[in-house]
Design an enzyme around this catalytic site. Structure first.
Site, PDB file in Angstrom:
ATOM      1  N   SER B 104       5.837   0.430   4.357  1.00  0.00           N
ATOM      2  CA  SER B 104       6.817  -0.181   4.938  1.00  0.00           C
ATOM      3  C   SER B 104       6.607  -1.475   5.617  1.00  0.00           C
ATOM      4  O   SER B 104       6.207  -2.405   5.045  1.00  0.00           O
ATOM      5  CB  SER B 104       7.496   0.961   5.906  1.00  0.00           C
ATOM      6  OG  SER B 104       8.670   0.840   6.044  1.00  0.00           O
ATOM      7  N   GLU B 223       9.599  -1.023  -3.604  1.00  0.00           N
ATOM      8  CA  GLU B 223      10.435   0.146  -2.990  1.00  0.00           C
ATOM      9  C   GLU B 223      11.169  -0.694  -1.844  1.00  0.00           C
ATOM     10  O   GLU B 223      10.698  -1.435  -1.184  1.00  0.00           O
ATOM     11  CB  GLU B 223       9.243   1.212  -2.589  1.00  0.00           C
ATOM     12  CG  GLU B 223       8.391   0.813  -1.503  1.00  0.00           C
ATOM     13  CD  GLU B 223       9.019   1.240  -0.072  1.00  0.00           C
ATOM     14  OE1 GLU B 223       9.864   1.918   0.038  1.00  0.00           O
ATOM     15  OE2 GLU B 223       8.469   0.631   0.862  1.00  0.00           O
ATOM     16  N   HIS B 293       9.825   5.291   0.270  1.00  0.00           N
ATOM     17  CA  HIS B 293       9.985   6.310   1.191  1.00  0.00           C
ATOM     18  C   HIS B 293      10.114   7.615   1.095  1.00  0.00           C
ATOM     19  O   HIS B 293      11.544   8.390   1.065  1.00  0.00           O
ATOM     20  CB  HIS B 293      10.968   5.760   2.224  1.00  0.00           C
ATOM     21  CG  HIS B 293      10.680   4.587   3.139  1.00  0.00           C
ATOM     22  ND1 HIS B 293      10.153   3.397   2.393  1.00  0.00           N
ATOM     23  CD2 HIS B 293      10.335   4.330   4.366  1.00  0.00           C
ATOM     24  CE1 HIS B 293       9.789   2.326   3.285  1.00  0.00           C
ATOM     25  NE2 HIS B 293      10.047   3.149   4.414  1.00  0.00           N
TER      26      HIS B 293
END
Lengths: 322, 322
Positions: B104, B223, B293
């Protein structure tokens, strides 16, 4: 003075057709001749028609000979079109006096036109949100129009000035600086700086591409809607690390609206971001420019040479007759 | 095999302290020695301590001599720190064998380290979301942990392999291509391509800055979480227009989760974006990489030379022993 206004849809599909009709009626009531592009109400997925349809609409607007080409609404869709825009045609129309006006996603068009041709376009209202007010709130496209019963006075006066060639500038009063935060905008006058900017998300989404103009010693204005302050900060950080912010003579922060703070923020908020930014660059960071996703806004010439004077909380941006 | 794992917080403040404790306990249960950074539970606004605190934590991790440095969680905060990271120190720790693992917001660290030093880091779990599962859902930081009762098998197996130096690659099966959409990934083997990427929003937020690596003929994986497909498309458009995508040998789309379509989308959805992208570049665009995630994910070496083989819907990424 009766003018010819061309309405077209380069971005999102118009869902609130009542707002669209009210907007057209309002411009006619103001005495103008309104021409609606044949694809203005087209819809393909979330877009106002597929890419070819929207490209053709933009090029028809450029060919229309209108005094002013006004987008129906923002949304999303212009960045995909940028490689296929006919920049020379658009610049030629502008050179002949056409005013291209819009906001939000339209920043992509304005920024690319500036990068490719240097031609001036106008950051200002869109038809639906600017002139189509007066009905029931509509939420289908994620925004509400029509809470006010008539279009905003100041916006309409600025629009009229620009349309009649009499707009000369815009003045405003900055927010008070929170106690303890940095105030680094001593009185000064900045001359002959190129005004540019628009929606922060859209502008930042063009960084690193051929559609981002290389402007030094400019005055950069920014606004955004529904972006959390941490996201605003992350985008400002990108512009900062890319060297864009320090290269400008001033940063003008417009209205940042419609975001939600969370318990996790624990005091992190938009003034935290502004204070942080003021510590990172010497360039003056001004606040409260009356521009953004709000009713009361000025029109701003993107790409024009401007003078900016700062005296205490008061700021005045002057571009003279264009 | 007992390993030394260092836990630190370079990004958002840890609000779910129970998940943090469960994560530490889980790693200890797996037989490891867990060292927790002194500032791992610090909090300043939304951050895990102010910038100096988080910088010091990163540098302590690099100095710790641990086998693996694992972030407590993502969030936001690393991009602000990039100019002040001590890249040589970090690269030296990596050169001595330290594995930096995260996800992230950690993409900012990984991308910057790759750009500045070429050193390899690992895209993988964070402590809280990866190992801290098992409690009541916590929503204070906007995410939920703990819906599952034990950490994901595959993730833990991959983590163990990487930690013991035995990880060699990852295989997966792509999504079926919707009828009528483009499938442009004919069977092929790509050799010696640099694997890089991570979170699309964070990676894109570094474009145009000195922290974005210039990688040609690479394999780029992406992502994201809680980003609407139109925003995903806008970011991909930015990478496309910047020339990044066409320069790669393959694009691997991981898991894009936790977004909400709206009535305004009218059929515009993630497969629309993928289909659009496949029409824009000749580079193969693969789907369903088990990374993002989500609980079930592989670990991926950012900056490593890899081979990618594609056979029908099956894909295999091999990096050998690193």
């Amino acid at each position: 003075m009766k003018k010819h206004i061309y309405i077209y849809s380069p971005s999102g599909a118009v869902r609130d057709k009542a707002a669209f009709k009210r907007g057209v009626a309002r411009l006619e009531l103001l005495g103008h001749e309104v021409e609606v592009d044949e694809a203005a109400l087209s819809s393909f997925q979330r877009f106002a028609g597929d890419d070819e349809t929207r490209l053709a609409a933009i090029h028809r607007a450029a060919d229309s000979g209108a005094d002013l080409a006004l987008i129906s609404r923002g949304g999303y869709g212009l960045t995909r079109l940028l490689p296929d825009l006919r920049y020379k045609k658009i610049a030629k129309a502008i050179d002949k006096g056409m005013l291209f006006v819009g906001i939000s996603d339209f920043t992509a068009f304005q920024t690319a036109v500036l990068a490719k041709t240097g031609a001036i376009t106008w950051a200002g209202p869109a038809l639906c949100e600017g002139f189509g007010v007066g009905g029931e709130p509509d939420t289908l496209d994620g925004h509400t129009h029509g809470e006010a019963q008539v279009p905003d006075d100041i916006m309409e006066a600025c629009f009229d000035e620009v349309l009649s060639g009499q707009g000369e500038g815009a003045g405003w009063r900055q927010h008070r600086v929170p106690a303890g935060d940095t105030m680094d905008s001593p009185n000064r006058v900045i001359h002959n700086a190129v005004l540019w900017g628009g929606n922060l998300t859209v502008l930042t989404s063009m960084l690193g591409t051929p559609y981002f103009p290389e402007i030094k010693n400019g005055v950069l204005f920014l606004e955004d809607v529904a972006e959390h302050p941490y996201r605003i900060e992350r985008m400002l950080t990108q512009l900062l690390h890319a060297g864009i912010l320090a290269r400008q003579k001033a940063i003008l922060l417009g209205q940042f609206t419609d975001y939600k703070l969370t318990p996790h923020d624990r005091g992190f908020k938009l003034p935290s971001v502004i204070n942080w930014l003021r510590h990172k660059i010497k360039t003056p960071v001004l606040t409260n420019l009356p521009y953004g996703h709000v009713a009361t806004k000025v029109l701003l010439p993107v790409g024009a040479s401007t003078d900016l004077s700062i005296e205490g909380r008061d700021a005045l941006l002057v571009w003279g007759h264009l």
